[in-house]
Design an enzyme around this catalytic site. Structure first.
Site, mmCIF file in Angstrom:
data_model
loop_
_atom_site.group_PDB
_atom_site.id
_atom_site.type_symbol
_atom_site.label_atom_id
_atom_site.label_comp_id
_atom_site.label_asym_id
_atom_site.label_seq_id
_atom_site.Cartn_x
_atom_site.Cartn_y
_atom_site.Cartn_z
ATOM 1 N N HIS A 8 37.355 52.175 45.287
ATOM 2 C CA HIS A 8 35.806 52.170 45.099
ATOM 3 C C HIS A 8 35.110 50.646 45.573
ATOM 4 O O HIS A 8 35.880 49.610 45.806
ATOM 5 C CB HIS A 8 35.751 52.437 43.764
ATOM 6 C CG HIS A 8 36.150 51.415 42.611
ATOM 7 N ND1 HIS A 8 37.629 51.758 42.086
ATOM 8 C CD2 HIS A 8 35.685 50.384 42.063
ATOM 9 C CE1 HIS A 8 37.754 50.686 41.397
ATOM 10 N NE2 HIS A 8 36.668 49.859 41.250
ATOM 11 N N GLU A 44 30.704 52.346 33.158
ATOM 12 C CA GLU A 44 30.861 52.656 34.473
ATOM 13 C C GLU A 44 30.434 54.077 34.861
ATOM 14 O O GLU A 44 30.752 55.088 34.062
ATOM 15 C CB GLU A 44 32.195 52.360 35.014
ATOM 16 C CG GLU A 44 33.313 53.088 34.472
ATOM 17 C CD GLU A 44 34.764 52.545 35.219
ATOM 18 O OE1 GLU A 44 34.849 51.591 35.178
ATOM 19 O OE2 GLU A 44 35.431 53.437 35.525
ATOM 20 N N GLN A 55 31.388 52.618 42.379
ATOM 21 C CA GLN A 55 31.392 52.454 41.048
ATOM 22 C C GLN A 55 30.137 51.706 40.601
ATOM 23 O O GLN A 55 30.137 50.543 41.081
ATOM 24 C CB GLN A 55 32.746 51.711 40.864
ATOM 25 C CG GLN A 55 33.006 51.436 39.185
ATOM 26 C CD GLN A 55 34.050 50.646 39.066
ATOM 27 O OE1 GLN A 55 34.205 49.605 39.481
ATOM 28 N NE2 GLN A 55 34.997 51.198 38.369
ATOM 29 N N HIS A 79 32.610 43.917 43.162
ATOM 30 C CA HIS A 79 34.106 43.955 43.696
ATOM 31 C C HIS A 79 34.506 45.022 44.582
ATOM 32 O O HIS A 79 33.768 45.955 44.766
ATOM 33 C CB HIS A 79 35.051 43.705 42.379
ATOM 34 C CG HIS A 79 34.957 44.929 41.632
ATOM 35 N ND1 HIS A 79 34.441 45.055 40.565
ATOM 36 C CD2 HIS A 79 35.981 46.087 41.744
ATOM 37 C CE1 HIS A 79 34.627 46.388 39.923
ATOM 38 N NE2 HIS A 79 35.577 46.907 40.737
ATOM 39 N N GLU A 129 39.799 44.230 43.115
ATOM 40 C CA GLU A 129 40.636 44.752 42.177
ATOM 41 C C GLU A 129 41.863 45.669 43.024
ATOM 42 O O GLU A 129 41.476 46.260 43.798
ATOM 43 C CB GLU A 129 39.666 45.720 41.263
ATOM 44 C CG GLU A 129 40.365 46.658 40.328
ATOM 45 C CD GLU A 129 39.305 47.585 39.578
ATOM 46 O OE1 GLU A 129 38.321 47.601 39.915
ATOM 47 O OE2 GLU A 129 39.970 48.377 38.694
HETATM 48 CO CO CO Z 1 36.451 48.648 39.862
#
Ligand code: CO
Length: 136
Positions: A8, A44, A55, A79, A129
């Site tokens: 994502h 989220e 996301q 991210h 991530e």
């Molecule tokens: Co994430």
């Protein structure tokens, strides 16, 4: 190969309902999962696009990582998440390379996945991530 897919791309937003509606109206993508992740201080929403997700991240309060991010940098890219088959192996490799890790051990993220963050200084200011899903 450690990272085999973009799991994502995460965008920090102030108003989750408004952001979900913008993505639906402008791009025809629907949020399929919405979840409070108390550990990260966020709510989220996951919006599927092809084999990956956007996301949307909204802070649960000003004094959270995403709350502070919004105060300093405003809304936008927060991210990029790579799917990995074996997060322990990926973290061991990063340690071998001397990379700064925010999480030395995996923790539980949204949807029950095992996740870990790598410091943004390692990749031109982009927080990375790692995500390992239960189904591999
Ligand atoms: Co994430």
């Amino acid at each position: 190969m450690l990272a085999y897919n973009i799991d994502h791309v995460a965008i920090a937003v102030r108003d989750l309902d408004d952001a979900i509606e913008r993505y639906r109206t402008l791009y025809g993508v629907e949020a399929i999962r919405r979840e409070i992740v108390a550990d990260q201080g966020v709510e989220e929403a996951m919006l599927p696009v092809g084999g990956s997700f956007v996301q949307l991240l909204a802070p649960l309060g000003a004094d959270t990582p995403v709350g502070r991010f919004l105060q300093v940098r405003g809304e936008g890219l927060h991210h990029v998440a790579f799917a990995v088959a074996d997060i322990n192996q990926a973290l061991a490799h990063l340690e071998t390379e001397g990379a700064r890790l925010i999480d030395r051990q995996p923790r539980r993220g949204g949807g029950g996945a095992r996740i870990a963050f790598v410091h943004p200084k390692e990749t031109a200011g982009t927080l990375i991530e790692l995500v390992e899903h239960d189904d591999g």
